[in-house]
Design a protein around this motif. Structure first.
Motif, PDB file in Angstrom:
ATOM      1  N   ILE A 108       0.835  -1.199   0.000  1.00  0.00           N
ATOM      2  CA  ILE A 108       0.000   0.000   0.000  1.00  0.00           C
ATOM      3  C   ILE A 108       0.869   1.247   0.000  1.00  0.00           C
ATOM      4  N   ASP A 109       0.596   2.146  -0.955  1.00  0.00           N
ATOM      5  CA  ASP A 109       1.225   3.464  -0.963  1.00  0.00           C
ATOM      6  C   ASP A 109       0.158   4.502  -1.280  1.00  0.00           C
ATOM      7  N   ALA A 110       0.566   5.751  -1.513  1.00  0.00           N
ATOM      8  CA  ALA A 110      -0.396   6.839  -1.720  1.00  0.00           C
ATOM      9  C   ALA A 110      -1.291   6.593  -2.925  1.00  0.00           C
ATOM     10  N   ASN A 111      -0.758   5.926  -3.965  1.00  0.00           N
ATOM     11  CA  ASN A 111      -1.545   5.694  -5.169  1.00  0.00           C
ATOM     12  C   ASN A 111      -2.606   4.611  -4.990  1.00  0.00           C
ATOM     13  N   CYS A 112      -2.566   3.916  -3.859  1.00  0.00           N
ATOM     14  CA  CYS A 112      -3.589   2.905  -3.555  1.00  0.00           C
ATOM     15  C   CYS A 112      -4.730   3.480  -2.722  1.00  0.00           C
ATOM     16  N   MET A 113      -4.618   4.761  -2.346  1.00  0.00           N
ATOM     17  CA  MET A 113      -5.610   5.380  -1.478  1.00  0.00           C
ATOM     18  C   MET A 113      -6.586   6.205  -2.310  1.00  0.00           C
ATOM     19  N   PHE A 114      -7.871   5.959  -2.094  1.00  0.00           N
ATOM     20  CA  PHE A 114      -8.908   6.639  -2.864  1.00  0.00           C
ATOM     21  C   PHE A 114      -9.906   7.317  -1.926  1.00  0.00           C
ATOM     22  N   GLU A 115     -10.377   8.490  -2.355  1.00  0.00           N
ATOM     23  CA  GLU A 115     -11.426   9.180  -1.604  1.00  0.00           C
ATOM     24  C   GLU A 115     -12.781   8.736  -2.144  1.00  0.00           C
ATOM     25  N   ILE A 116     -13.673   8.406  -1.209  1.00  0.00           N
ATOM     26  CA  ILE A 116     -15.032   8.014  -1.584  1.00  0.00           C
ATOM     27  C   ILE A 116     -15.975   9.169  -1.257  1.00  0.00           C
ATOM     28  N   GLU A 117     -16.675   9.671  -2.251  1.00  0.00           N
ATOM     29  CA  GLU A 117     -17.669  10.719  -2.048  1.00  0.00           C
ATOM     30  C   GLU A 117     -19.057  10.112  -2.226  1.00  0.00           C
ATOM     31  N   TRP A 118     -19.881  10.230  -1.185  1.00  0.00           N
ATOM     32  CA  TRP A 118     -21.228   9.658  -1.222  1.00  0.00           C
ATOM     33  C   TRP A 118     -22.181  10.676  -1.838  1.00  0.00           C
ATOM     34  N   ARG A 119     -22.838  10.253  -2.884  1.00  0.00           N
ATOM     35  CA  ARG A 119     -23.781  11.110  -3.614  1.00  0.00           C
ATOM     36  C   ARG A 119     -25.102  10.371  -3.751  1.00  0.00           C
ATOM     37  N   GLY A 120     -25.906  10.455  -2.686  1.00  0.00           N
ATOM     38  CA  GLY A 120     -27.158   9.712  -2.677  1.00  0.00           C
ATOM     39  C   GLY A 120     -26.880   8.222  -2.651  1.00  0.00           C
ATOM     40  N   ARG A 121     -27.455   7.505  -3.577  1.00  0.00           N
ATOM     41  CA  ARG A 121     -27.253   6.062  -3.623  1.00  0.00           C
ATOM     42  C   ARG A 121     -26.066   5.672  -4.491  1.00  0.00           C
ATOM     43  N   ARG A 122     -25.326   6.632  -4.958  1.00  0.00           N
ATOM     44  CA  ARG A 122     -24.131   6.370  -5.745  1.00  0.00           C
ATOM     45  C   ARG A 122     -22.904   6.945  -5.064  1.00  0.00           C
ATOM     46  N   ILE A 123     -21.736   6.536  -5.543  1.00  0.00           N
ATOM     47  CA  ILE A 123     -20.490   7.079  -5.025  1.00  0.00           C
ATOM     48  C   ILE A 123     -19.634   7.582  -6.183  1.00  0.00           C
ATOM     49  N   ALA A 124     -18.788   8.544  -5.868  1.00  0.00           N
ATOM     50  CA  ALA A 124     -17.736   8.974  -6.796  1.00  0.00           C
ATOM     51  C   ALA A 124     -16.408   8.635  -6.139  1.00  0.00           C
ATOM     52  N   ILE A 125     -15.428   8.229  -6.947  1.00  0.00           N
ATOM     53  CA  ILE A 125     -14.131   7.799  -6.428  1.00  0.00           C
ATOM     54  C   ILE A 125     -13.046   8.705  -6.992  1.00  0.00           C
ATOM     55  N   LYS A 126     -12.293   9.342  -6.100  1.00  0.00           N
ATOM     56  CA  LYS A 126     -11.212  10.244  -6.517  1.00  0.00           C
ATOM     57  C   LYS A 126      -9.869   9.604  -6.195  1.00  0.00           C
ATOM     58  N   ALA A 127      -8.977   9.606  -7.176  1.00  0.00           N
ATOM     59  CA  ALA A 127      -7.664   8.990  -7.018  1.00  0.00           C
ATOM     60  C   ALA A 127      -6.655   9.996  -6.475  1.00  0.00           C
ATOM     61  N   ASN A 128      -5.418   9.538  -6.294  1.00  0.00           N
ATOM     62  CA  ASN A 128      -4.374  10.355  -5.683  1.00  0.00           C
ATOM     63  C   ASN A 128      -3.951  11.530  -6.556  1.00  0.00           C
ATOM     64  N   ASN A 129      -4.296  11.518  -7.835  1.00  0.00           N
ATOM     65  CA  ASN A 129      -3.972  12.651  -8.718  1.00  0.00           C
ATOM     66  C   ASN A 129      -5.017  13.752  -8.657  1.00  0.00           C
ATOM     67  N   GLY A 130      -6.011  13.610  -7.774  1.00  0.00           N
ATOM     68  CA  GLY A 130      -7.038  14.627  -7.636  1.00  0.00           C
ATOM     69  C   GLY A 130      -8.149  14.536  -8.663  1.00  0.00           C
ATOM     70  N   LYS A 131      -8.108  13.515  -9.520  1.00  0.00           N
ATOM     71  CA  LYS A 131      -9.116  13.336 -10.562  1.00  0.00           C
ATOM     72  C   LYS A 131     -10.104  12.238 -10.157  1.00  0.00           C
ATOM     73  N   TYR A 132     -11.314  12.347 -10.714  1.00  0.00           N
ATOM     74  CA  TYR A 132     -12.331  11.329 -10.469  1.00  0.00           C
ATOM     75  C   TYR A 132     -12.195  10.178 -11.468  1.00  0.00           C
ATOM     76  N   ILE A 133     -12.509   8.971 -10.995  1.00  0.00           N
ATOM     77  CA  ILE A 133     -12.466   7.803 -11.866  1.00  0.00           C
ATOM     78  C   ILE A 133     -13.734   7.767 -12.718  1.00  0.00           C
ATOM     79  N   CYS A 134     -13.541   7.595 -14.017  1.00  0.00           N
ATOM     80  CA  CYS A 134     -14.669   7.469 -14.934  1.00  0.00           C
ATOM     81  C   CYS A 134     -14.445   6.247 -15.831  1.00  0.00           C
TER      82      CYS A 134
END
Length: 435
Positions: free
Chosen positions: A327-353
Motif C-alpha cells: 500500500i502506498d499513496a496511489n492505492c488510497m482513494f477518496e469516496i464521495e457519497w452522492r445519494g445512492r451512488r459514489i464517486a471515487i477520486k484517485a491520488n492525482n485529484g481526478k475522479y475515476i470514470c
C-alpha cells in the motif's frame, strides 16, 4: 501465512465483570480503578499484553494507556506509564470461563466491589472471579492458527470449515453472540455451531463457549471443558479431546471489512477478469467483481482489495490497475457519497470514470449524478427513479438491526424474487435489516 488474507488480527480488548455484575473501570482522575460500571463503554475497556520473556505473565492496559498495578500492600491503581514489576499478573482460568488475576510478584489475588478493590486475598472467593466480555465488533473472520486457513460456511457439507485461503464473501463471516457470559458462534445463515460440529438453528448448551486467551490468540472452551479445533481434511470446526488449549485449538479474530460490487455508469460491473486493467465490462457477479473496502483510520481514505490480494492503484496517464502488493499513496482513494451512488477520486485529484472500452481511468475534474430518490409505488414496490424525496422511518429494533417503514405505514421486506416491497404489517426476520 494465508496466501491472500489480510492477517490483521484484532487487538484483544475486553471488559472484566465481577460477581456483582459490574465492570472494572479505569477513571481519569487520579488513575483510580473501581468496579462500578454498569455497561461496557470506553472507561471499561482493557487490553491484554503479554510479557515477551514469560508467556504466562500478562499486563492489563486501560483506555488511558496506563497499566494496572498492585503493590505489596495490595493497593491497586492504574497509573503506570510502562509495565513494571507491580504490573505483572498471571491469569487463572476456571472451568466456568471466569478468570482470577493473581499478582505475579506478590502472589495475592485481585478482587472486590465498587471502590473497594484490592489485590491482597490469599484465597479465591467469588469476589476474585471475573467474567470476560469482548469489546470488538461481533462480526469477524476466524483464522485457524495451526492451519493458517480461514473458517467459512461450507453449504454442501453443512459445516464450518477452516480451509479457505482468503476470507472472501459472506460465507466467511461469523458473528460472536454474547449472552449470559457465554459466547456462541453464528454463521451467515443464522445457524449456531455446536460442539459436535453440527450447525443448528437454536442455541443450546452445546453452542455456548467460554473464551481463553493464550499468546494473544483465542480458544473456545465448550461446556464439557474441551476446546474447539479444526479437524479432518476439511478443517471442520468441532470440539476435540484437549482439556488444555494447544496450537490446533487457537484462533485469530480478524476485522471483517465490507465487500462490495461496483456498477459503473455504463451499467456494467467493474471487474478484474480481463487482467491487470480494471474495466466495467461484466454482467455476472463473481469473486472477480467483488472488492474489499478497507478504510484508513487516519486519512479516512479507502483501499480497494481484490480477491487475489492485490490492490487498486493509480498508474501512468490516470489508469487504474489491480497490481499493487504493497500500500502506498496511489492505492488510497477518496469516496464521495452522492445519494445512492459514489464517486471515487484517485491520488492525482481526478475522479475515476469509465472509458468507451470499459477501462477505468482517473481523468475527470468533475462528477455527475442522476440525483434520483426512493419512493413507494401504489402497489408497495420500492422504486428508485423519483425526482422528489420521500421520507422513510428507521426503527432500531435489535443490536445491529433495524426496520424501515414507508409512508404507507408498512415495513420494507425483500421477497424471493429480489424485489423490495413495503407490504409487511409486523416486524420479523423478513423485515429486519443489518447495518
Amino acid at each position: 501465512m494465508p496466501t491472500n488474507g489480510t492477517h490483521q488480527a484484532l487487538r484483544i480488548q475486553f471488559g472484566l465483570i465481577n460477581c456483582s455484575n459490574k465492570y472494572l473501570t479505569a477513571e481519569a482522575f487520579g488513575f483510580k480503578v473501581n468496579a462500578s460500571g454498569v455497561s461496557l463503554k470506553k472507561k471499561q475497556i482493557w487490553m491484554l499484553e503479554q510479557d515477551e520473556g514469560n508467556n504466562s505473565v500478562v499486563f492489563f492496559k486501560s483506555h488511558l494507556g496506563r497499566y494496572l498495578l498492585a503493590n505489596k500492600d495490595g493497593n491497586v491503581s492504574c497509573e503506570a506509564e510502562k509495565p513494571d514489576t507491580d504490573c505483572r499478573f498471571t491469569v487463572i482460568a476456571h472451568a466456568d470461563g471466569r478468570w482470577t488475576l493473581q499478582s505475579e510478584p506478590h502472589k495475592r489475588y485481585f478482587g472486590g466491589s465498587e471502590d473497594h478493590l484490592s489485590c491482597f486475598a490469599q484465597t479465591i472467593t467469588e469476589s476474585e472471579l471475573w467474567s470476560i466480555h469482548l469489546a470488538s465488533h461481533p462480526q469477524a473472520n476466524l483464522l485457524s492458527v495451526s492451519r493458517k486457513r480461514y473458517a467459512h460456511l461450507s453449504a454442501q457439507e453443512g459445516e464450518l470449515s477452516a480451509d479457505s485461503d482468503i476470507p472472501w464473501g459472506v460465507d466467511a463471516l461469523i458473528t460472536l453472540i454474547y449472552q449470559e457470559k457465554k459466547y456462541s458462534i453464528q454463521t451467515c445463515d443464522n445457524r449456531f455451531l455446536r460442539n459436535d460440529g453440527k450447525l443448528i438453528k437454536k442455541r443450546d448448551q452445546g453452542t455456548d463457549y467460554t473464551l481463553e486467551f493464550k499468546a494473544g490468540k483465542i480458544a473456545f472452551k465448550d461446556h464439557e471443558g474441551k476446546y474447539l479445533s479444526a479437524m479432518g481434511p476439511t478443517g471442520m470446526l468441532r470440539s476435540g479431546r484437549n482439556s488444555k488449549p494447544g496450537k490446533d485449538d487457537l484462533f485469530d479474530l480478524e476485522q471483517s471489512h465490507p465487500q462490495v460490487i461496483l456498477r459503473a455508469s455504463n451499467g456494467r460491473l467493474v471487474s478484474i477478469r480481463q487482467g491487470i486493467n480494471i474495466s466495467a465490462n461484466q454482467d455476472e457477479e463473481t469473486d472477480q467483481e467483488t472488492y474489499q473496502m478497507e478504510i484508513n483510520k487516519e486519512t479516512k481514505k479507502c483501499i480497494l482489495r481484490a480477491h487475489t490480494g492485490h490492490f487498486w492503484t493509480l498508474v501512468n496517464h490516470g489508469g487504474i490497475q489491480c497490481t499493487a502488493s504493497e500500500i502506498d499513496a496511489n492505492c488510497m482513494f477518496e469516496i464521495e457519497w452522492r445519494g445512492r451512488r459514489i464517486a471515487i477520486k484517485a491520488n492525482n485529484g481526478k475522479y475515476i470514470c469509465t472509458k468507451k472500452n470499459g477501462h477505468l481511468a482517473s481523468v475527470s475534474d468533475s462528477v455527475g449524478s442522476d440525483g434520483k430518490f426512493w419512493y413507494t409505488s401504489s402497489t408497495g414496490t420500492i422504486c428508485t427513479d423519483s425526482v422528489i424525496p420521500e421520507d422513510f422511518y428507521l426503527e432500531f429494533r435489535d443490536h445491529g438491526r433495524l426496520a424501515i417503514k414507508a409512508k404507507n405505514k408498512k415495513y420494507l421486506r425483500g421477497n424471493q424474487a429480489g424485489t423490495l416491497r413495503a407490504d409487511a404489517d409486523e416486524v420479523d426476520n423478513s423485515t429486519l435489516w443489518e447495518y
